[in-house]
Design an enzyme around this catalytic site. Structure first.
Site, short mmCIF file in Angstrom:
data_model
loop_
_atom_site.label_atom_id
_atom_site.label_comp_id
_atom_site.label_asym_id
_atom_site.label_seq_id
_atom_site.Cartn_x
_atom_site.Cartn_y
_atom_site.Cartn_z
N ASP A 40 -15.28 -2.80 -1.70
CA ASP A 40 -14.91 -2.54 -0.32
C ASP A 40 -16.18 -2.29 0.47
OD1 ASP A 40 -12.29 -2.56 -1.35
OD2 ASP A 40 -12.40 -0.41 -1.76
N ASP A 82 0.85 -1.18 0.00
CA ASP A 82 0.00 0.00 0.00
C ASP A 82 0.89 1.23 0.00
OD1 ASP A 82 -2.03 -1.80 0.16
OD2 ASP A 82 -2.78 -1.17 2.12
#
Length: 243
Positions: free
Chosen positions: A129, A8
């Site tokens: 998500d 990330d």
């Protein structure tokens, strides 16, 4: 089941967030390309990359770090975060990315997902998500009234390569993945489903694999913290599941 080590990217560094909160980030490596090479040397077959700044900005922000990873690693990589136009999709694929992940745009402009999946077969994934079964967008900052299963089924005939399902409340918290919800989603669509969020141990990975319906799992913090040894995990996942 494929294990995808996660990198990330925030401000050019490899970080992990807790519950997607940009204010709760931990820097694990200030050289993302070196981190990627370490994962590849351990034997991973794929890399999972996220442009966290890009997810909020709506356009690529950590492009330099992503390009450095692509240049230094020979395994395929998938990227999400800030990819919301056909031009951006084409640009990333031209730079050697194996697969783009479309999240926010899958809710706001599903026709773009269909167009991209048709134009680039096997190279477009949908990132879903969710909090409590409902989809969140724009770096998880905005909640919608769209149900996860409804969004996934809407792309059943679009030709997308995979659905990456992240349980936001599990992400970065090392509390274990939401196996039941992920498996339920995988059973409700024919599209391969990749689990993300909360993978904290080798046992978690084997539990996901042993559902028999989940095609991949993403792990980040557990690999950085040493809770999962990547080489050992890859070897274990290569062994046949117990009947």
């Amino acid at each position: 089941m494929i294990l995808y080590p996660a990198i990330d990217l925030k401000d050019g560094q490899a970080v992990r967030l807790v519950h997607g909160d940009m204010a709760r980030s931990t820097v694990f490596n200030d050289d993302p390309a070196a981190q990627a090479r370490a994962f590849v040397e351990a034997g991973c077959a794929w890399l999972h990359l996220v442009d966290l700044n890009g997810a909020f900005a709506g356009q690529p922000v950590n492009a330099a770090a992503v390009e450095a990873i692509l240049k230094s690693c020979k395994v395929p990589a998938q990227l999400g975060g800030g990819i919301r136009t056909m031009a951006t999709i084409e640009a990333w694929l031209d730079k050697g990315l194996a697969r783009v992940i479309l999240g926010t745009v899958a809710v706001e402009n599903p026709d773009l997902v269909r167009e991209a999946a048709k134009a680039f077969p096997g190279k477009v994934a949908v990132g879903i998500d969710a909090r409590n079964g409902f989809v969140a967008t724009k770096g998880w900052a905005e909640e919608t009234d769209v149900k996860v299963t409804d969004l996934a089924r809407s792309f059943e005939d679009a030709g997308v390569a995979a659905i990456i399902y992240t349980d936001i409340l599990r992400d970065g918290a090392m509390g274990g993945p939401n196996v039941a919800a992920t498996a339920e989603l995988a059973r409700s669509v024919s599209i391969p489903v990749i689990a993300s969020g909360g993978v904290a141990s080798l046992e978690d990975l084997l539990t996901l694999r042993d559902t028999g319906v989940i095609s991949g799992a993403i792990s980040g913090r557990a690999l950085y913290d040493g809770a999962i040894d990547l080489r050992r995990a890859l070897q274990a996942l290569a062994e046949p599941a117990l009947p």
